[in-house]
Structures are given as C-alpha cells and as structure tokens.
Design a protein around this motif. Structure first.
Motif, PDB file in Angstrom:
ATOM      1  N   SER A  43       0.863  -1.187   0.000  1.00  0.00           N
ATOM      2  CA  SER A  43       0.000   0.000   0.000  1.00  0.00           C
ATOM      3  C   SER A  43       0.891   1.226   0.000  1.00  0.00           C
ATOM      4  O   SER A  43       2.101   1.130   0.187  1.00  0.00           O
ATOM      5  CB  SER A  43      -0.838   0.057   1.275  1.00  0.00           C
ATOM      6  N   ALA A  44       0.260   2.390  -0.111  1.00  0.00           N
ATOM      7  CA  ALA A  44       0.992   3.650  -0.014  1.00  0.00           C
ATOM      8  C   ALA A  44       1.413   3.867   1.434  1.00  0.00           C
ATOM      9  O   ALA A  44       0.758   3.403   2.365  1.00  0.00           O
ATOM     10  CB  ALA A  44       0.093   4.786  -0.471  1.00  0.00           C
ATOM     11  N   THR A  49      -2.352   8.339   0.662  1.00  0.00           N
ATOM     12  CA  THR A  49      -3.505   8.435  -0.247  1.00  0.00           C
ATOM     13  C   THR A  49      -4.428   9.578   0.184  1.00  0.00           C
ATOM     14  O   THR A  49      -4.858  10.378  -0.658  1.00  0.00           O
ATOM     15  CB  THR A  49      -4.275   7.100  -0.284  1.00  0.00           C
ATOM     16  N   GLU A  76       1.423   4.157  -4.096  1.00  0.00           N
ATOM     17  CA  GLU A  76       1.885   2.771  -4.057  1.00  0.00           C
ATOM     18  C   GLU A  76       3.167   2.593  -4.880  1.00  0.00           C
ATOM     19  O   GLU A  76       3.991   1.724  -4.607  1.00  0.00           O
ATOM     20  CB  GLU A  76       0.794   1.835  -4.587  1.00  0.00           C
ATOM     21  N   PHE A 138      -3.519  -1.579  -5.295  1.00  0.00           N
ATOM     22  CA  PHE A 138      -4.573  -0.561  -5.432  1.00  0.00           C
ATOM     23  C   PHE A 138      -4.792  -0.088  -6.865  1.00  0.00           C
ATOM     24  O   PHE A 138      -5.599   0.784  -7.108  1.00  0.00           O
ATOM     25  CB  PHE A 138      -4.171   0.612  -4.502  1.00  0.00           C
ATOM     26  N   ARG A 152     -10.917   2.502  -2.221  1.00  0.00           N
ATOM     27  CA  ARG A 152     -10.116   2.604  -1.000  1.00  0.00           C
ATOM     28  C   ARG A 152      -9.896   1.225  -0.369  1.00  0.00           C
ATOM     29  O   ARG A 152     -10.773   0.381  -0.383  1.00  0.00           O
ATOM     30  CB  ARG A 152     -10.787   3.539   0.014  1.00  0.00           C
ATOM     31  N   GLY A 153      -8.693   1.056   0.147  1.00  0.00           N
ATOM     32  CA  GLY A 153      -8.341  -0.236   0.726  1.00  0.00           C
ATOM     33  C   GLY A 153      -8.057  -1.298  -0.327  1.00  0.00           C
ATOM     34  O   GLY A 153      -7.947  -2.486  -0.026  1.00  0.00           O
ATOM     35  N   GLY A 154      -7.909  -0.851  -1.577  1.00  0.00           N
ATOM     36  CA  GLY A 154      -7.840  -1.784  -2.712  1.00  0.00           C
ATOM     37  C   GLY A 154      -6.581  -2.630  -2.806  1.00  0.00           C
ATOM     38  O   GLY A 154      -6.538  -3.569  -3.608  1.00  0.00           O
ATOM     39  N   SER A 155      -5.557  -2.336  -1.994  1.00  0.00           N
ATOM     40  CA  SER A 155      -4.359  -3.179  -2.068  1.00  0.00           C
ATOM     41  C   SER A 155      -4.650  -4.600  -1.582  1.00  0.00           C
ATOM     42  O   SER A 155      -4.021  -5.557  -2.032  1.00  0.00           O
ATOM     43  CB  SER A 155      -3.228  -2.587  -1.232  1.00  0.00           C
ATOM     44  N   ASP A 156      -5.589  -4.733  -0.664  1.00  0.00           N
ATOM     45  CA  ASP A 156      -6.003  -6.079  -0.230  1.00  0.00           C
ATOM     46  C   ASP A 156      -6.499  -6.867  -1.440  1.00  0.00           C
ATOM     47  O   ASP A 156      -6.157  -8.034  -1.637  1.00  0.00           O
ATOM     48  CB  ASP A 156      -7.165  -5.994   0.773  1.00  0.00           C
TER      49      ASP A 156
HETATM   50  N1  ASP Z   1      -3.605   3.359  -0.464  1.00  0.00           N
HETATM   51  C1  ASP Z   1      -4.947   2.972  -0.754  1.00  0.00           C
HETATM   52  C2  ASP Z   1      -5.876   3.496   0.323  1.00  0.00           C
HETATM   53  O1  ASP Z   1      -5.438   4.076   1.287  1.00  0.00           O
HETATM   54  C3  ASP Z   1      -5.087   1.497  -0.929  1.00  0.00           C
HETATM   55  C4  ASP Z   1      -4.789   0.672   0.309  1.00  0.00           C
HETATM   56  O2  ASP Z   1      -4.231   1.156   1.269  1.00  0.00           O
HETATM   57  O3  ASP Z   1      -5.130  -0.508   0.293  1.00  0.00           O
HETATM   58  O4  ASP Z   1      -7.053   3.319   0.214  1.00  0.00           O
END
Ligand code: ASP
Ligand code: MG
Length: 409
Positions: A43-44, A49, A76, A138, A152-156
């Motif tokens: 992730s970043a 982000t 990222e 992401f 958001r949260g897309g690295s998962d």
């Molecule tokens: N950096 C992106 C976010 O904060 C993706 C992630 O963290 O998974 O949403």
C-alpha cells in the motif's frame, strides 16, 4: 522444505516510514531465505492516499476521476520502489512494478475499477529468475490503457487477486492488528483473537462494521477459495486464517459481534398501503446511489403504514431530499430521521443449524433494559438497531452472553 509461492501484502501503516520499510524488508528476506518465491503487494506509505486526495481538492474541488487515478496511484509506486531499494541494499534481488506494468487489467471505471484479469507472464518470469517481485497495490490498467485504481483499501484486493492468478500457495495480509477478533478489541477488552474464520462470517462482520480487510478482497478469496492469512507485521504472533470451512469438528454458534454507529434511521410515516409504493421509494433511492441497509414496514393500520430504513450517515441529506419528494408525491404523512442510533450484530455460521439464537440475543438485550428499535436477520447473522448511547453496552453484553470471551479460536 518444499518451496512455496507466497503473495504477501503490507498495508500503509506497515510501510509508514523508512524504519518500517526496513523492518518489512527484513521480514520479506527471511521468508525468501527459506526458499519461498515471493510476490509482495504494498500500500501507499501511511496516510499518503488521504494526503494526495487533499492536495487534489486544493487545486480543484471537483477533479476528473481519470486525473485522480493518475495522482493517487503514485502512492503505491513510491512504497514499492523504496521497498525494492531496501532489498537491494541487503544484497538480494528484487524488482518493483506498477499494476499497469504487470498487466492487472481492469474495467474503465476510474477510482472504483474492477479487475478483469491479471497477466502473470512478467511476474512469473522474474520469480523464476529468483527475484522478489514487488507490485504496487490498489491499481491497474484499463482495457483502454488508462491507469485505474480499485477503491479505498484496494491493495487487499490486488493481493488476493494476484494470489488467485498466480495460483499461490498462500496469501498473507500483514496489517497493524493481530488478526480477526470476536469483537473490536478497542471496545471489548477481553475480545479473543480467532485462529480461523469463514469467508461468509468475515463478509458479514465487515458489512456490519468490522474494518480489518477490504470486503471485495474477501469476496474474491471466497469466489476462488483462496485462504487469506491476516496477521500483524509488527509481531510474530499467529494471526487469523479466513477460509471456506472451519477446521473445528463442532463450532461455537456465534463467532463475532460488531457495532456500527455510522447509520441513520429514516421513517416515512403514514404511507398509503398499496402495491408499488415500496418499489417506488427504494427505486428512487437506488437511482441516487443510496445504499439501504435495514428495512422495516409496519403492519397496515387503516390502510396506512410506516416504512423505516437505515442508510449511511453521509447519505442522510440526499436521502431526506429524495424521501421528502416521494412522501409528497404519494401523499405520505411525513418523515422522521434519527441519527442517534447504533446497530449491533451477532454473526456465526453455526446459526444455520441452531435454533433459539435470535431469542437468546433479544432476551439478553431485554435483560439489560436495552430497547430494540429494528431487527434484521440473514442466515448467519442477527442485527438490532438500538439507541446510540447503548450501542457499546449492547455489544458488551452480547459478547458475554454468547461466551465469546471464552471461545477457543
Ligand atoms: N492506499 C490505498 C488506500 O489508502 C489502498 C490501500 O491502502 O489498500 O485506500
Ligand atoms: Mg491505506
């Protein structure tokens, strides 16, 4: 030991500064030294982000989504390049890639793109050459060759999808909590960490307020039956495996409780009780992209009924506007909104084959003088809306009632 192909993902707080990147790097190398092939998604760094989004808004309050993706995908890219450099410094081979470079192909919907396919040739080639492959999470590339991001949260999601595409032996999500708990440990001090949880339970808990993993990532794990191991990047403790079926011979009926305080309740009063009215209300709200959660319609009284539903708090203004229009059109009595609510939920796959779980839940709340305003159930969950100031108390008493403080993972 047989070599394994492992996809690991490190979240923003795990790579939040130089020291943490160095620590993650040591961890990665220790896995590689055991002979494993590693594809690492990052992730970043920290709040990058959010900061990039802030920055954009200073320049233009309504930035085009294409340019937003150009901007926020860079977070990222930074962390992946830095991680590769840290690995090089330790004398190991690594190479970092953007999502676009490795062929994470998405649809064209900027800032919320869906992954269509992942071309694995390039990653496989580098893995075979003995390199640790680092992939910026992401993000992807649309079928029109534009850079996209996955929400958001897309690295998962990047990590789980990559694990599926590569046919990995394992997908590990390293984060800042030690795993999935029976309740949010910040609220329930004696919440227990679960060793295992099913995809379905995780999805229910996530939909009802638990925020450990991105829901879409869990959905992909479930769809392709890719077990996901969630653990802390800050400790060596065992985490939680999210999987298809629990390995226990018999499981406890309830496995977790969750609380959300970010919904509001809307009631449209004295709605004429005739066919098509509910369809009209909820169609109009859907058209405005308002996501409805619970819905309750009262028994009709003199051909009039009340309809209550809950919506996310940030959609309340929009919902009231739409509801007011509908109420005027259909000749309803009026609208009441209540933001001082909380929703508590109990979740467990064991509920499918056990009766009396709802009764036990309601009795427990009654015993503690907590009034239930709305109820909804699914095959594996029961949710109750209560007054906001009683939400945490409700969570606590339900956690105890179902023996979650004594559960064996
Ligand atoms: N950096 C992106 C976010 O904060 C993706 C992630 O963290 O998974 O949403
Ligand atoms: Mg993040």
């Amino acid at each position: 030991m047989q070599s394994k192909l492992i996809v690991q993902k490190y979240g923003g707080s795990s790579v939040g500064d130089v020291g943490r990147i160095e620590r993650v790097c040591d961890k990665i190398i220790s896995y590689a030294k055991k002979g494993n092939k590693l594809a690492v998604v990052v992730s970043a760094m920290g709040d990058t982000t959010d900061e990039l989004i802030e920055l954009a808004k200073k320049i233009n309050p309504n930035p085009e989504e294409r340019e937003m993706d150009m901007l926020i995908s860079t977070g990222e890219q930074i962390s992946s390049a830095l991680l590769a450099m840290a690995i090089h410094k330790r004398g190991h081979e690594a190479i970092s890639f953007t999502g676009s470079q490795v062929g994470i192909i998405t649809d064209k919907y900027h800032t919320k793109a869906k992954i269509l396919k992942i071309e694995t040739d390039r990653i496989k080639k580098e893995l075979t050459a003995g390199k640790i492959v680092i992939v910026a999470g992401f993000q992807g590339k649309s079928t029109k060759s534009e850079i996209t991001t996955l929400g958001r949260g897309g690295s998962d999601l990047s990590a789980v999808a990559l694990a599926v595409a590569l046919g990995a032996d394992m997908c590990e999500i390293y984060t800042d909590v030690e795993g999935i708990y029976t309740a949010d440990p910040r609220i329930i001090k004696n919440a227990k960490k679960l060793s295992f949880i099913t995809f379905d339970e995780m999805l229910e808990l996530a939909a009802r307020g638990a925020q450990v993993m991105q829901t879409r990532a869990v959905e992909v794990g479930k769809k392709f039956n890719m077990p996901i191991y969630v653990k802390s990047s800050f400790s060596e403790k065992e985490g939680t495996v999210i999987m298809d079926k629990l390995p226990h011979i018999e499981e406890s009926v309830v496995r977790g409780v969750a609380l959300t305080e970010n919904e509001a309740k809307i009631t449209i009063c004295d709605v004429p009780d005739k066919p098509g009215i509910a369809a009209r209300i909820f169609n109009d709200l859907a058209r405005e992209s308002v996501n409805i959660d619970m819905i309750v319609q009262n028994v009709s009284h003199k051909k009039m009924t009340d309809i209550s539903f809950t919506v996310p708090k940030d959609k309340i203004a929009k919902t009231l506007k739409v509801s007011k229009k509908i109420a005027d059109n259909i000749g309803a009595g009026g609208i009441i909104s209540d933001e001082a609510i909380a929703k508590v939920s109990v979740v467990g796959v064991g509920m499918k084959s056990q009766s009396g779980v709802a009764a036990k839940c309601f009795s427990c709340l009654a015993k503690h003088k907590i009034n239930i305003e709305m109820i909804s159930t699914s095959e594996i969950s029961i949710s109750c809306v209560v007054k906001k100031d009683l939400g945490k108390e409700a969570l606590k008493v339900l956690h105890k009632e179902f023996g979650l403080d004594k559960i064996k993972g």
